[in-house]
Design a protein around this motif. Structure first.
Motif, PDB file in Angstrom:
ATOM      1  N   ASN A 203       0.759  -1.328  -0.034  1.00 28.65           N
ATOM      2  CA  ASN A 203       0.027   0.033   0.075  1.00 28.65           C
ATOM      3  C   ASN A 203       0.860   1.272  -0.026  1.00 28.65           C
ATOM      4  N   VAL A 204       0.405   2.127  -0.559  1.00 28.05           N
ATOM      5  CA  VAL A 204       1.110   3.645  -0.838  1.00 28.05           C
ATOM      6  C   VAL A 204       1.309   4.010   0.720  1.00 28.05           C
ATOM      7  N   ASN A 205       2.270   4.170   1.122  1.00 29.64           N
ATOM      8  CA  ASN A 205       2.593   4.748   2.640  1.00 29.64           C
ATOM      9  C   ASN A 205       3.971   5.616   2.653  1.00 29.64           C
ATOM     10  N   PRO A 206       3.509   6.880   3.091  1.00 31.19           N
ATOM     11  CA  PRO A 206       4.729   7.879   3.038  1.00 31.19           C
ATOM     12  C   PRO A 206       5.674   7.707   4.329  1.00 31.19           C
ATOM     13  N   ASN A 207       5.150   6.829   5.430  1.00 28.38           N
ATOM     14  CA  ASN A 207       5.894   6.706   6.681  1.00 28.38           C
ATOM     15  C   ASN A 207       6.740   5.384   6.451  1.00 28.38           C
ATOM     16  N   VAL A 208       6.518   4.537   5.520  1.00 28.79           N
ATOM     17  CA  VAL A 208       7.333   3.479   5.340  1.00 28.79           C
ATOM     18  C   VAL A 208       8.459   3.501   3.987  1.00 28.79           C
ATOM     19  N   ASP A 209       9.654   3.621   4.527  1.00 23.94           N
ATOM     20  CA  ASP A 209      10.380   3.850   3.161  1.00 23.94           C
ATOM     21  C   ASP A 209      10.682   2.554   2.619  1.00 23.94           C
ATOM     22  N   HIS A 210      10.996   2.389   1.371  1.00 23.97           N
ATOM     23  CA  HIS A 210      11.716   1.368   0.624  1.00 23.97           C
ATOM     24  C   HIS A 210      13.288   1.178   1.090  1.00 23.97           C
ATOM     25  N   PRO A 211      13.617   0.094   1.213  1.00 24.01           N
ATOM     26  CA  PRO A 211      14.743  -0.128   1.752  1.00 24.01           C
ATOM     27  C   PRO A 211      15.886   0.674   1.099  1.00 24.01           C
ATOM     28  N   ARG A 212      15.737   1.148   0.040  1.00 24.50           N
ATOM     29  CA  ARG A 212      16.827   1.822  -0.801  1.00 24.50           C
ATOM     30  C   ARG A 212      16.626   3.321  -1.181  1.00 24.50           C
ATOM     31  N   TRP A 213      15.167   3.692  -0.800  1.00 20.26           N
ATOM     32  CA  TRP A 213      14.926   5.189  -0.932  1.00 20.26           C
ATOM     33  C   TRP A 213      13.682   5.662   0.048  1.00 20.26           C
ATOM     34  N   SER A 214      13.286   6.893   0.084  1.00 16.45           N
ATOM     35  CA  SER A 214      12.364   7.467   0.714  1.00 16.45           C
ATOM     36  C   SER A 214      11.028   7.338   0.195  1.00 16.45           C
ATOM     37  N   GLN A 215       9.786   7.184   0.682  1.00 19.12           N
ATOM     38  CA  GLN A 215       8.740   7.275   0.300  1.00 19.12           C
ATOM     39  C   GLN A 215       7.991   8.331   0.541  1.00 19.12           C
ATOM     40  N   ALA A 216       8.285   9.222   1.229  1.00 17.26           N
ATOM     41  CA  ALA A 216       7.952  10.330   1.833  1.00 17.26           C
ATOM     42  C   ALA A 216       7.423  11.471   0.833  1.00 17.26           C
ATOM     43  N   THR A 217       8.099  11.418  -0.324  1.00 15.79           N
ATOM     44  CA  THR A 217       7.712  12.437  -1.457  1.00 15.79           C
ATOM     45  C   THR A 217       7.792  11.724  -2.579  1.00 15.79           C
ATOM     46  N   GLU A 218       7.426  12.590  -3.631  1.00 21.59           N
ATOM     47  CA  GLU A 218       7.209  11.964  -5.124  1.00 21.59           C
ATOM     48  C   GLU A 218       7.488  12.742  -6.068  1.00 21.59           C
ATOM     49  N   ARG A 219       7.908  12.362  -7.252  1.00 22.13           N
ATOM     50  CA  ARG A 219       8.160  13.223  -8.456  1.00 22.13           C
ATOM     51  C   ARG A 219       7.028  13.189  -9.384  1.00 22.13           C
ATOM     52  N   GLN A 220       6.336  14.280  -9.527  1.00 19.02           N
ATOM     53  CA  GLN A 220       5.267  14.286 -10.483  1.00 19.02           C
ATOM     54  C   GLN A 220       5.602  14.270 -11.950  1.00 19.02           C
ATOM     55  N   ILE A 221       5.457  13.485 -12.640  1.00 15.14           N
ATOM     56  CA  ILE A 221       5.880  13.152 -14.042  1.00 15.14           C
ATOM     57  C   ILE A 221       5.036  14.442 -14.768  1.00 15.14           C
ATOM     58  N   GLY A 222       6.029  15.088 -15.781  1.00 13.68           N
ATOM     59  CA  GLY A 222       5.079  16.281 -16.353  1.00 13.68           C
ATOM     60  C   GLY A 222       5.517  17.517 -15.779  1.00 13.68           C
ATOM     61  N   GLY A 223       6.136  17.555 -14.509  1.00 14.13           N
ATOM     62  CA  GLY A 223       6.130  18.784 -13.813  1.00 14.13           C
ATOM     63  C   GLY A 223       7.529  19.472 -14.099  1.00 14.13           C
ATOM     64  N   GLY A 224       8.369  18.637 -14.987  1.00 12.40           N
ATOM     65  CA  GLY A 224       9.505  19.691 -15.332  1.00 12.40           C
ATOM     66  C   GLY A 224      10.544  19.037 -14.621  1.00 12.40           C
TER      67      GLY A 224
END
Ligand SMILES: Nc1nc2c(c(=O)[nH]1)N[C@H]1C(S)=C(S)[C@@H](COP(=O)(O)O)O[C@H]1N2
Ligand SMILES: [Mo]
Length: 300
Positions: free
Chosen positions: A248-269
């Protein structure tokens, strides 16, 4: 209330993305914000702006066609989606081989504008067309002892140049708990922007589970199995510690190799700021009920 986010407007007759967007704005203007909220419900009330057709169809993950983001757009045209059939088996009343039309023709096609969040921490907004998976499962009749639904993608080495590499254990496999599969937000998509779904996005029919990481939304499905055991999934087999069954998408639980707290919006430049990731990808109000009584931060 149960179906308050259902969108009874369809844009199936609209072909160009710009026309589609203009028409949406016109409808929003005519109805006013309050009316849109009634149609869209909380999940759609913020009136998400979909990514462009180009973003959605040229930045893809579909490893059967290669691991590059543009590989699916380049190679997926080789996939022959004509006379597609889906084998439905396991704990169902009417097992058998169904065409996509057999499974969907008498169901209500809907448009759903959903956030889509990849485990790699990028995201898009996609205007899907399709059907509630529940309606399809009701049609074949789920037996009372079924607890999970397993899905499989086609495996066609002649049409899929990526499957000669063992990056994943093919065929691509995914699964849901039965209550997740029956949730009204869970859909089987056959279109985007009112057009037939392109091969690179999972033609002719793919799963969309908006509150889970994108890899759960398996493409080009050829088999659906109702079972009483938690299904094996390709990403979990590839790396048990990184890709759980729930995912489940969860900003509090990081992937072992990167943070899941934020995201990059495609198309945002290139220089766009990352945005905070929402619990259950913004669908906590609707999908949270599935996990009542369990700790979302522990459910892997
Ligand atoms: N069969 C299959 N389904 C798949 C994948 C894949 O490689 N093969 N990639 C998954 C991943 S990681 C993501 S993020 C989404 C991407 O969907 P999109 O290309 O339509 O954005 O598809 C998912 N479904
Ligand atoms: Mo992904």
């Amino acid at each position: 209330m149960a179906h308050r986010w259902k969108n009874d407007l369809t844009y199936a007759d609209v072909t160009a993305e710009t026309v589609w967007l203009n028409r949406r704005q016109a409808i929003a203007g005519a109805l006013g914000a309050g009316a849109m909220a009634t149609i869209g419900g909380p999940a759609l009330a913020e009136d998400l702006k979909p990514n462009s057709w180009k973003d959605i169809t040229t930045y893809n993950n579909y490893y059967e066609f290669g691991t590059g983001k543009n590989d699916p757009a380049k190679y997926a045209h080789k996939l022959n989606t004509k006379d597609w059939s889906i084998e439905v088996d396991g704990l169902v009343n009417a097992p058998g081989r169904y065409s996509v039309a057999d499974l969907t023709s008498d169901l209500t096609e809907e448009e759903r504008i959903y956030r889509f969040r990849c485990v790699e921490a990028w995201s898009m907004v996609v205007p899907w067309n399709g059907f509630e998976l529940k309606d399809i499962l009701d049609k074949v009749g789920v037996k009372p002892d079924a607890k999970y639904v397993a899905f499989q993608t086609a495996l066609r080495p002649d049409e899929m140049p990526g499957v000669r590499y063992s990056v994943l254990d093919w065929p691509y496999r995914e699964g849901l708990r039965l209550d997740e599969a029956m949730h009204p937000l869970t859909m089987m998509a056959t279109g985007i922007y009112g057009k037939t779904i392109p091969n690179q996005n999972g033609a002719p029919i793919r799963l969309v589970v908006p509150w889970k990481y994108g890899f759960k939304s398996i493409k080009s499905i050829v088999r659906i199995t109702l079972t009483d055991k938690e299904p094996v999934t390709s990403w979990n087999m590839a790396n048990r510690g990184e890709y759980g069954f729930y995912s489940n998408v969860n900003p509090n639980v990081d992937h072992p190799r990167w943070s899941q707290a934020t995201e990059r919006q495609i198309g945002g430049g290139l220089f766009a700021k990352r945005v905070p990731t929402k619990m259950l990808n913004g669908y906590e109000e609707e999908a949270g009920v599935l996990y009542a009584g369990s700790d979302l931060n522990a459910l892997f």
